[in-house]
Scaffold this motif. Structure first.
Motif, mmCIF file in Angstrom:
data_model
loop_
_atom_site.group_PDB
_atom_site.id
_atom_site.type_symbol
_atom_site.label_atom_id
_atom_site.label_comp_id
_atom_site.label_asym_id
_atom_site.label_seq_id
_atom_site.Cartn_x
_atom_site.Cartn_y
_atom_site.Cartn_z
ATOM 1 N N VAL A 82 -34.543 -23.290 38.193
ATOM 2 C CA VAL A 82 -33.907 -24.584 37.947
ATOM 3 C C VAL A 82 -34.239 -25.020 36.517
ATOM 4 O O VAL A 82 -33.365 -25.440 35.748
ATOM 5 C CB VAL A 82 -34.414 -25.639 38.962
ATOM 6 C CG1 VAL A 82 -33.781 -26.980 38.677
ATOM 7 C CG2 VAL A 82 -34.149 -25.202 40.385
ATOM 8 N N ALA A 83 -35.516 -24.911 36.178
ATOM 9 C CA ALA A 83 -35.933 -25.266 34.821
ATOM 10 C C ALA A 83 -35.314 -24.312 33.810
ATOM 11 O O ALA A 83 -34.874 -24.730 32.737
ATOM 12 C CB ALA A 83 -37.451 -25.236 34.709
ATOM 13 N N GLU A 134 -38.981 -18.598 26.616
ATOM 14 C CA GLU A 134 -39.811 -19.482 27.432
ATOM 15 C C GLU A 134 -39.794 -19.022 28.885
ATOM 16 O O GLU A 134 -38.730 -18.879 29.480
ATOM 17 C CB GLU A 134 -39.269 -20.919 27.327
ATOM 18 C CG GLU A 134 -40.098 -21.972 28.020
ATOM 19 C CD GLU A 134 -41.465 -22.229 27.391
ATOM 20 O OE1 GLU A 134 -41.634 -21.985 26.169
ATOM 21 O OE2 GLU A 134 -42.382 -22.648 28.124
ATOM 22 N N GLN A 135 -40.976 -18.785 29.422
ATOM 23 C CA GLN A 135 -41.075 -18.471 30.850
ATOM 24 C C GLN A 135 -41.110 -19.788 31.607
ATOM 25 O O GLN A 135 -42.097 -20.506 31.578
ATOM 26 C CB GLN A 135 -42.323 -17.642 31.128
ATOM 27 C CG GLN A 135 -42.415 -17.245 32.585
ATOM 28 C CD GLN A 135 -43.603 -16.360 32.864
ATOM 29 O OE1 GLN A 135 -43.967 -15.512 32.077
ATOM 30 N NE2 GLN A 135 -44.227 -16.574 34.014
ATOM 31 N N ALA A 136 -40.025 -20.089 32.272
ATOM 32 C CA ALA A 136 -39.890 -21.382 32.950
ATOM 33 C C ALA A 136 -40.661 -21.390 34.265
ATOM 34 O O ALA A 136 -41.001 -20.341 34.801
ATOM 35 C CB ALA A 136 -38.419 -21.671 33.211
ATOM 36 N N GLU A 137 -40.915 -22.598 34.786
ATOM 37 C CA GLU A 137 -41.658 -22.720 36.045
ATOM 38 C C GLU A 137 -40.797 -22.314 37.244
ATOM 39 O O GLU A 137 -41.319 -21.972 38.295
ATOM 40 C CB GLU A 137 -42.200 -24.139 36.243
ATOM 41 C CG GLU A 137 -41.161 -25.264 36.225
ATOM 42 C CD GLU A 137 -40.948 -25.816 34.818
ATOM 43 O OE1 GLU A 137 -41.136 -25.063 33.848
ATOM 44 O OE2 GLU A 137 -40.600 -27.011 34.691
ATOM 45 N N ASP A 138 -39.517 -22.349 37.091
ATOM 46 C CA ASP A 138 -38.603 -21.873 38.131
ATOM 47 C C ASP A 138 -37.221 -21.719 37.503
ATOM 48 O O ASP A 138 -37.011 -22.062 36.343
ATOM 49 C CB ASP A 138 -38.569 -22.818 39.347
ATOM 50 C CG ASP A 138 -38.259 -24.264 38.968
ATOM 51 O OD1 ASP A 138 -37.514 -24.466 37.998
ATOM 52 O OD2 ASP A 138 -38.758 -25.181 39.640
ATOM 53 N N ASN A 190 -31.745 -25.292 33.021
ATOM 54 C CA ASN A 190 -31.707 -26.594 32.355
ATOM 55 C C ASN A 190 -32.282 -26.510 30.942
ATOM 56 O O ASN A 190 -31.835 -27.220 30.040
ATOM 57 C CB ASN A 190 -32.450 -27.648 33.186
ATOM 58 C CG ASN A 190 -31.561 -28.236 34.272
ATOM 59 O OD1 ASN A 190 -30.756 -29.125 34.011
ATOM 60 N ND2 ASN A 190 -31.665 -27.718 35.479
ATOM 61 N N MET A 191 -33.265 -25.650 30.754
ATOM 62 C CA MET A 191 -33.804 -25.444 29.408
ATOM 63 C C MET A 191 -32.751 -24.804 28.498
ATOM 64 O O MET A 191 -32.581 -25.217 27.349
ATOM 65 C CB MET A 191 -35.033 -24.537 29.462
ATOM 66 C CG MET A 191 -36.286 -25.250 29.910
ATOM 67 S SD MET A 191 -37.655 -24.077 29.995
ATOM 68 C CE MET A 191 -39.009 -25.240 30.205
ATOM 69 N N ALA A 192 -32.074 -23.801 29.021
ATOM 70 C CA ALA A 192 -31.041 -23.149 28.215
ATOM 71 C C ALA A 192 -29.975 -24.182 27.821
ATOM 72 O O ALA A 192 -29.503 -24.206 26.675
ATOM 73 C CB ALA A 192 -30.414 -21.991 28.981
ATOM 74 N N ILE A 193 -29.645 -25.057 28.750
ATOM 75 C CA ILE A 193 -28.654 -26.096 28.471
ATOM 76 C C ILE A 193 -29.196 -27.076 27.420
ATOM 77 O O ILE A 193 -28.494 -27.448 26.476
ATOM 78 C CB ILE A 193 -28.265 -26.830 29.780
ATOM 79 C CG1 ILE A 193 -27.462 -25.891 30.687
ATOM 80 C CG2 ILE A 193 -27.465 -28.097 29.485
ATOM 81 C CD1 ILE A 193 -27.254 -26.408 32.103
ATOM 82 N N GLY A 194 -30.466 -27.470 27.564
ATOM 83 C CA GLY A 194 -31.080 -28.402 26.606
ATOM 84 C C GLY A 194 -31.121 -27.823 25.207
ATOM 85 O O GLY A 194 -30.802 -28.504 24.223
#
Lengths: 574, 283
Positions: free
Chosen positions: A248-249, A242-246, A252-256
């Motif tokens: 920070v995301a 997933e190419q995150a918006e920044d 947090n995505m990896a953590i989710g």
């Protein structure tokens, strides 16, 4: 034999195509290869080069002295001519750069004319140049033909044939117009093929082969190669990239994803990691396993985006508010990068902590050859609990005080009716918010004080190369492995010298298996070599062990150490 | 069939009279009526009074960081799309600190329900203006009143073609529960902005203030008309509409990711053996 070839020109001229193809030809012919790239932060123009060192013995670093220079523009000749060795030659196309050189080291090959005559397309200039280099070396075209067939498979037979014809024409032209190239004729290396891989691919491959199922990142040089690699394998191996918006995301995505039960990773460089720091602390508090690849480039701020440096070590070491365990690996070779990425996933899951693969542009973009990687050495343990694992047990508590520092990790929704609850606030065993001091103490004890000694026992001792009881010890970490190793080879003819290389740098390994402190204390000179200005590893080492290095050699111009530059630096002490 | 009691969690530590109580009970009731069991739900929250809500329920919970609810929820949904993933946030949390993630979650369209406790004030930090505070809202930090225009989350979401956009009111829990059921049942990213009076710090936007203004979108309102929806979303002041403003059938992120078409990521077994052939590609 040990040759260095440099292809120079503007961004967009196809340096990677030529350099990359040649590196592959050499490795397929059984030669050891080391490549590194030097490029500017721009899409077209400027000045870049791609350097390939190849030899019949193992090579692990770059040299400054060139044997073959392929100049795609005049600037390359002006900039790199002085680096040419005594027998060196320069390949160029006088028509393209609109200047002719009469000196004997110059070989004028009409790259453009051949491309237009034979291939009917200017684009094939790169293939002509690649063929010409092989002509000079008299290496044959078999491997290159194979590479061209794979590269242009999608474009059809006609394009493949034209490219092969262009390679042949460049080959023949160079072969017949360079009598002094006789000196370059290569020995046969037998029938072996070597594996060719760079640091970023090795990290990506390590993640893939460790069961990484989720990778989120915001593209940032020089870390993007990991994301490219995993994205190219996503369909076949069931990975979500997933190419995150920044950033920070991204973290947090990896953590989710990890909380929900998938092995997850993120990657970035220092500036992007600055944004991830908050999330790092969250992983620490919620005890969520994640792997973070931090591929350094020089800072501060945007710094030198495409160059190299080892100056984020202390940042990564201290990043995140509060106290929680972390692990930092800093591989010295692509092979180490592969295995340490695997170890990162293993330890992240086992101890439920964030783990760093720290590296830099130099190792990330460098290609190395190996006989192969041993998949038998890979570790894969599934520590996640599902329904069958929890059958008959009492209420599941995500942060249970187990006495071992580690609470069991269940997969939400896959663990029957057991609920998985966690919190960025301090929490009780069930994961719910608390504020009382007793629970706080118990949780800190479990999360940090009990885990860290266990993790420390998992760290491998540093690698000693050279004399077993040295008078001079060159200490390095991460990407300086290759150059220090070759410099030790050079000095060891006259000195009792060795390299002590750390790739598992935090927590530092215990000294019970190998007393590296004793080794350092018994040496006359203990020199720490780092690609940064302040000697960050030396500081970490002193803080953890109390040992003070006698000398420090640093380089912070955004470029890696080369064999010649490090040798010269060492002459001040040896 | 789950019961309301099965969802009962810890005793809430909210101020007496807080609008959050109705949100909590409406959510429990909505899940019960939708026949969803606690172990089928993952609640993800951030920081603020809203962030505590999952602790007052019983289900899988990830209570993360301020503003970071949506990246966690999105990735968790991708990892296990068999779970009902519900994100709970506040107005400062979701529209301020997490504004960027809000925009991109709408673009991605994961099948995640987002409940925003919108009280137009920062409660946990004791009463500063929030992104949805009316212009002129005075506080210790805004002595001249809030100088910025308030953000209109519904209009923003509709402009981004958000899959489901609705507004409810904590003072009408029965209707709120129905909106929650619609949001949770909707396939795609569902925003439910909930007007939730802060009885301690917001002395303007009180239960009475909202009650005097809130009305339901009329029967026969067509939530598929995006321009009309946008127009109604701009309505704010003397009259404040509630209901489902906009809906579409965009494909969800999970539907678009090929690797989870057959089964959730977390149920896909990994065997190192199967990846060995990747080594050969480097020769």
């Amino acid at each position: 034999m040990d040759y260095t070839l440099r292809v120079g020109g503007e961004a967009g001229q196809g340096l990677q195509t030529i350099g990359g193809a040649l590196a592959k030809v050499f490795s397929r012919n059984g030669f050891h290869v080391f490549t590194h790239q030097d490029y500017m932060s721009r899409i077209r123009g400027g000045h870049n080069f791609y350097q390939v060192r190849f030899s019949d013995r193992r090579v692990t670093a770059s040299r400054d002295v060139l044997d073959i220079l392929v100049a795609l523009d005049l600037n390359t000749i002006e900039t790199h001519r002085k680096s040419l060795g005594e027998e060196g030659i320069i390949l160029y196309d006088s028509e393209s750069i609109k200047k002719t050189f009469e000196e004997p080291e110059f070989i004028d090959v009409p790259f453009k004319k051949i491309a237009l005559d034979v291939g009917k397309n200017r684009v094939m200039v790169n293939t002509v140049a690649t063929g010409a280099v092989l002509g000079i070396l008299g290496m044959g075209l078999e491997a290159l033909e194979g590479i061209l067939k794979t590269a242009f498979k999608k474009k059809g037979d006609e394009i493949i044939e034209k490219n092969i014809a262009c390679a042949r024409a460049g080959y023949d032209y160079a072969l017949s117009s360079c009598p002094r190239c006789e000196a370059f004729r290569l020995e046969e290396t037998g029938n072996r093929k070597l594996m060719l891989i760079n640091g970023l691919q090795a990290i990506g491959l390590g993640a893939l082969m460790s069961g990484c199922k989720y990778y989120s990142a915001y593209p940032m040089t020089p870390s993007t190669g990991i994301m490219n690699f995993l994205a190219s394998k996503a369909g076949e191996h069931g990975i979500i990239v997933e190419q995150a918006e920044d950033e920070v995301a991204a973290i947090n995505m990896a953590i989710g994803a990890s909380f929900a039960g998938a092995r997850a990773m993120t990657g970035t460089s220092g500036g992007g990691f600055a944004l991830m720091v908050e999330g790092l602390s969250l992983a620490g508090m919620t005890e969520t396993p994640i792997v973070i690849a931090e591929i350094q480039r020089p800072g501060p701020a945007t710094g030198l985006p495409t160059r190299t440096e080892q100056a984020d070590l202390l940042f990564v070491l201290y990043a995140g508010h509060g106290e929680f365990p972390r692990v930092i690996f800093d591989p010295g070779t692509p092979k180490q990068a592969f295995h340490l990425t695997n170890k990162a996933f293993e330890l992240a899951e086992k101890y439920q902590v964030p783990i760093f693969i720290q590296s830099d542009q130099y190792l990330g973009d460098s290609q190395w050859t190996f006989e192969g990687f041993d998949p038998g050495r890979l570790i894969y343990n599934d520590y996640r609990l599902r329904e069958a694992d929890l059958e008959g047990s009492g209420e599941y508590k995500r942060h249970a005080l187990s006495g071992t520092g580690v609470s069991l990790l269940a997969v939400p929704g896959e663990a029957g009716k057991h609920l998985v609850v966690t919190d960025s606030d301090e929490h009780d065993e069930k994961g719910h918010i608390i504020e009382d001091s007793e629970t706080r103490i118990e949780m800190v004890r479990k999360r940090l004080l009990e885990k860290m000694p266990l993790i420390r026992k998992e760290m491998e001792a540093p690698y000693l190369y050279g004399d077993a009881s040295p008078k001079i010890v060159l200490v390095g970490h991460g990407s300086t492995y290759g150059v220090i190793r070759e410099v030790v080879d050079i000095f060891s003819k006259e000195q009792k010298i060795s390299m002590l290389h750390f790739s598992e740098i935090y927590p530092l390994p215990e000294s019970d298996r190998f007393d590296y402190l004793d080794l350092l204390e018994n040496a006359d000179l203990a020199i720490c070599i780092e690609n940064n200005a302040s000697g960050q590893f030396a500081k970490l080492f002193r803080a953890e062990t109390g040992f003070e290095f006698t000398h420090l050699i640093t380089r912070y111009d955004g470029r890696p150490f080369t064999i010649e530059s490090l040798k010269e630096d060492l002459h001040a002490y040896i | 069939m789950p019961t309301f009691e099965a969802y009962e969690g810890q005793v809430p530590a909210w101020c007496p009279g807080c609008g959050n109580f109705q949100i909590l009970s409406s959510l429990k009731q909505a899940l019960v009526e939708l026949d969803i069991e606690p172990w089928e739900v993952l609640l993800v929250s951030g920081i603020g009074q809203s962030g505590k809500l999952p602790h007052y329920m019983k289900c899988h919970t990830f209570n993360g960081l301020h503003g970071r609810t949506l990246p966690v929820a999105t990735a968790a949904k991708l990892a296990n799309d068999a779970l009902h993933v519900i994100a709970v946030a506040g107005d400062g949390d979701c529209y301020g600190e997490g504004g960027n993630h809000f925009i991109h979650a709408i673009r991605r369209n994961p099948n995640v329900t987002l409940l925003v406790h919108d009280n137009q004030i920062y409660g946990l930090t004791k009463g500063q203006a929030s992104p949805t505070s009316d212009q002129g809202t005075r506080s210790k930090v805004q002595p001249f009143g809030s100088l910025s225009e308030p953000m209109n989350p519904l209009a923003l979401a509709i402009s981004l073609d958000c899959s489901f956009v609705a507004r409810g009111f904590a003072g009408d829990p029965r209707y709120l529960k129905e909106l929650m059921k619609a949001a949770i049942s909707h396939k795609g990213f569902a925003l439910l902005d909930i007007l939730q009076p802060c009885v301690t710090f917001n002395k303007v936007n009180t239960f009475k203030w909202y009650r005097d203004r809130v009305y339901k979108l009329e029967e026969g309102y067509d939530p598929s008309d995006r321009l009309k929806a946008f127009e109604r979303a701009l309505e704010w002041g003397e009259r404040i509409p509630n209901g489902i403003f906009f809906k579409n059938n965009r494909k969800t992120l999970e539907e678009l990711v090929p690797v989870i078409r057959e089964k959730p990521l977390v149920r896909q077994k990994f065997s190192p053996e199967e990846t060995k052939r990747e080594l050969e590609k480097f020769y």
